[in-house]
Design an enzyme around this catalytic site. Structure first.
Site, PDB file in Angstrom:
ATOM      1  N   ARG A 422       9.914  49.771  33.685  1.00 35.64           N
ATOM      2  CA  ARG A 422       9.178  49.094  32.613  1.00 35.64           C
ATOM      3  C   ARG A 422       9.730  47.696  32.364  1.00 35.64           C
ATOM      4  NH1 ARG A 422       9.096  53.727  28.160  1.00 35.64           N
ATOM      5  NH2 ARG A 422       7.885  52.210  26.985  1.00 35.64           N
ATOM      6  N   GLN A 469       8.136  46.078  19.659  1.00 36.92           N
ATOM      7  CA  GLN A 469       9.511  46.243  20.120  1.00 36.92           C
ATOM      8  C   GLN A 469      10.183  44.900  20.346  1.00 36.92           C
ATOM      9  OE1 GLN A 469       9.267  48.752  23.572  1.00 36.92           O
ATOM     10  NE2 GLN A 469       8.512  50.513  22.428  1.00 36.92           N
ATOM     11  N   ASP A 615      -0.633  53.037  21.345  1.00 35.20           N
ATOM     12  CA  ASP A 615      -0.050  54.293  21.815  1.00 35.20           C
ATOM     13  C   ASP A 615      -1.049  55.444  21.803  1.00 35.20           C
ATOM     14  OD1 ASP A 615       2.413  53.278  22.428  1.00 35.20           O
ATOM     15  OD2 ASP A 615       3.346  53.826  20.532  1.00 35.20           O
ATOM     16  N   LYS A 642       3.371  51.097  30.193  1.00 36.49           N
ATOM     17  CA  LYS A 642       3.994  52.131  29.378  1.00 36.49           C
ATOM     18  C   LYS A 642       4.792  53.072  30.297  1.00 36.49           C
ATOM     19  CE  LYS A 642       2.467  50.843  25.318  1.00 36.49           C
ATOM     20  NZ  LYS A 642       3.387  50.543  24.191  1.00 36.49           N
TER      21      LYS A 642
END
Length: 738
Positions: A422, A469, A615, A642
């Site tokens: 990722r 994030q 999500d 993801k």
């Protein structure tokens, strides 16, 4: 971490601690003392200690840490002997399995317990004894309980916690009285029962035959009866009241079982056995509940789902994962003790817990969602003993990158195979602009290498990709950077970090999509209640919306506007969805989500809702597959980065189930239809797995999903909650080599 450590008593515990501290380079010099000069010399010859001493005068005067690894009854005499040579800065600890008598011994010698005396108890051992049995791995993945007094020096407590953590142990804190009660039940009583059982059977006339044919259970249980009799004699005297209380409790329970056997009371017997089995299974989960254990990777898990019928009743889902991560991070950086309720005990959030334990933060729990964090302040973290392993948790890796970029020590962040694919440059690049020294692998992913000791400077940063994030990582770095850090968002992202920072007393502003934070602020400990995770609730929202006759309430779900895109999208598709009993928890809006079945219709999903439902899109794909018409999605390219390429995973799975899914770049067309049974790959992605489990509830035949162990990263109780809601699902587990 310290220059010289003096270990008094070179038995198994003292010798193993010395060996581990040397191997981990926690100290420069390990000095040993033992009344048995042969043991002392053997410790030197085996390289377990650097120096030996035969008297206390010089060794005590030069020690930074003194560890009393002596029998509990000898504590007072040793403290009396070392008292004349103690220096004000020297920190003292012990390894005794009872603590009340240690406190009394210190009071007898010093008048009151010195603030630098931090009692401790490593819960580890072996039937072997002596310095020759020293094992530097003895404490790895074992617990060490510290029992500081209310006025104990906090820096001394942190130093002793860090010492034990360097050996691989998990450090907890506990009140002295509670420690002695708990250990009487979990350690002292089992040892005494083992001694008593062996002694009783040895008195039988045919004891030779009994022992000759003893099965593995007998050998396993009675192994601890081979430990040091003198030590257990001393423990019985030192912890007399608590041990007697536990013997009485056990005797009463055994008498009840005996009555049930005499009376042939099957219900009572089964009650004892099933309760014990359940408690033991829970105990096993607690023992393996650390990120580095990765126990779920040792199981091949397959889900089997059949059409469900209506979902009805009331259910609760796990605590919010995003908030659980952030609560640990901010609680660790705060000054004081933070208590958390509703913490998600998943592999991902446990990875964050373990990372901070590795950096010297004492964290109790989690236990039934309760966590207690002894914050160390913004500048109280210590270098971890090795790389921080973060499992599958991208949140852990990105948030910690921002925090660790501002620390004085070097760190390396590792992940599992999925996490190592990722993108991490999206957080590394702006951190470099702030002055961080941070490097990723050749493909811009983990491992992440961070060099400490850099002075960060505030930046004004325009985020090219909407990422909560990355934003959170920069806010954490901004707490240390000189000046005011400003982050401009390209789209709305979840704002849990901003809300939670305010709960910890940090001032920040949000205006016109720009978040600003100034350095030099102090976080103050607080108490947090974490609501249910809307990302976990989403699977049941969709399942109820697509199964005729459903009427389901999901309790106390976090409905933060920066996360509630799933609710808006489902309402646009015609779902009968209402929010009930609204309230606020720690600045976060919470409500019961009530869903009733009604046929869904296809829509074009507004692009502005993508970032607030990112999500949830795997299960939104399933809602689209059940809707009448063609659902159009665009701007969801982030799904390719993801845990898996979620666009590819959902397209391939739905095609296998008979649903037409057309993908052109980031534009997706899903034509609703009748879903068929199929064998589906999870792509090692927890949300893809659970989305196809929801699809299976309306499929004509069984849906079989392979490689489902990763569900534990975000929703360990998914199967149990799904079954309670009325979903016909079960899992098949097969052990595989680790």
């Amino acid at each position: 971490m310290a220059n010289r450590v003096l270990i008094i008593g070179l038995g198994l515990i003292g010798g193993s601690l010395a060996k581990a501290l040397k191997k981990k380079h926690f100290v420069n010099v390990v000095v040993g003392y033992d009344r048995n000069l042969d043991e002392l010399q053997q410790g030197i010859d085996l390289g377990i200690i650097d120096e030996g001493c035969s008297d206390f005068s010089s060794a005590v005067k030069t020690a930074d840490i003194i560890v009393l690894a002596v029998p509990v009854k000898a504590t007072e005499a040793v403290l009396f002997d070392i008292k004349p040579y103690l220096q004000p800065h020297t920190v003292i600890t012990d390894v005794g399995s009872t603590k009340g008598n240690v406190i009394v011994a210190a009071q007898n010698v010093f008048g009151s317990v010195p603030r630098n005396f931090i009692p401790g108890h490593p819960i580890a051992g072996s039937e072997k004894s002596g310095v020759a049995a020293a094992d530097d791995t003895l404490f790895v993945k074992h617990k060490v309980i510290l029992t500081p007094l209310p006025d104990s020096d906090k820096s001394a407590t942190r130093l002793i916690a860090r010492m034990w953590q360097s050996t691989g142990a998990e450090v907890l804190q506990m009140a002295i009285e509670r420690h002695d009660e708990v250990l009487a039940a979990t350690s002292h009583l089992p040892h005494l029962l083992a001694f008593s059982l062996v002694d009783t059977l040895a008195k039988e006339q045919d004891s030779t035959e009994i022992f000759r044919y003893a099965a593995g259970g007998f050998r396993d249980f009675t192994r601890i009866a081979a430990s040091d009799p003198t030590m257990w004699h001393d423990v019985c005297l030192a912890n007399k009241k608590q041990i007697l209380d536990q013997i009485d409790n056990f005797t009463a329970g055994l008498a009840s079982l005996r009555r049930a056997i005499v009376d042939g009371d099957s219900q009572s017997m089964l009650g004892v056995f099933t309760r014990a089995k359940s408690a033991r299974e829970h105990f096993n989960k607690m023992l393996s509940g650390t990120a580095y254990s990765q126990t779920h990777h040792n199981l091949q898990v397959t889900f089997h789902i059949r059409s469900a019928g209506p979902l009805q009743g009331r259910i609760s889902v796990s605590g919010d994962k995003s908030m659980s991560h952030r609560a640990i991070v901010l609680g660790a950086l705060a000054e004081g003790v933070t208590n958390i309720n509703g913490f998600l005990e998943s592999e991902d959030s446990l990875a964050t817990v373990q990372a901070f334990r590795d950096m010297g933060v004492v964290i109790e729990g989690p236990h039934q969602g309760a966590v207690k964090i002894y914050g160390v302040g913004l500048h109280g973290l210590y270098p971890p003993p090795g790389p921080l392993y973060l499992g599958n948790s991208g949140t852990s890796m990105r948030l910690l990158s921002g925090l660790l970029a501002a620390q004085k020590f070097d760190t390396e962040l590792l992940g599992d195979r999925s996490l190592s694919k990722r993108p991490m440059e999206r957080v590394a690049e702006p951190l470099r602009e702030m002055g961080a020294s941070i490097n990723t692998s050749e493909n811009g992913s983990a491992p992440v290498y961070i060099s400490g000791g850099q002075q960060l400077s505030a930046i004004n940063y325009q985020m090219p990709v909407a990422s909560a994030q990355v934003k959170s990582a920069l806010l954490l770095a901004g707490l240390y950077a000189q000046g005011v850090t400003q982050i401009k968002q390209s789209a709305i992202t979840r704002d849990h970090t901003e809300r939670m920072l305010k709960n910890f007393g940090v001032e920040l502003t949000t205006q016109n999509s720009v978040v600003s934070i100034a350095s030099g602020q102090i976080l103050r400990a607080t108490n947090l209640d974490i609501p249910a995770d809307i990302s976990s609730a989403a699977f049941f929202i969709v399942a109820a919306a697509i199964n005729p006759g459903s009427d389901l309430v999901i309790e106390q779900v976090g409905v933060n506007p920066s996360r509630s895109g799933i609710l808006d999208i489902m309402k646009m598709m015609g779902a009968d969805l209402t929010l009930e009993n609204p309230m606020t928890l720690n600045g976060e809006p919470v409500a019961d989500v009530h869903v009733r079945y009604t046929p869904l219709k296809a829509i074009t999903i507004p692009e502005e809702l993508v970032s607030v439902a990112i999500d949830e899109f795997p299960v939104i794909f399933v809602a689209a597959a059940a809707a009448t018409g063609v659902t159009c999605l665009t701007g969801v390219g982030e799904l390719r980065y993801k845990e898996s390429d979620r666009i590819e995973a959902m397209q391939q799975g739905l095609l296998r189930m008979g649903i037409n899914v057309v993908v052109e770049g980031d534009n997706i067309l899903i034509t609703g239809g009748e879903l068929q049974g199929a064998n589906i790959s999870s792509y090692d992605d927890h949300r893809v797995t659970m989305a196809f489990a929801v699809a299976g509830t309306i499929a004509k035949d069984e849906v079989r999903i392979e490689a489902c162990s990763h569900v534990a990263t975000s929703f360990p109780e998914f199967i149990e909650v799904a079954q309670k809601a009325g979903i016909r699902i079960h899992k098949e587990e097969t052990n595989v080599s680790s």
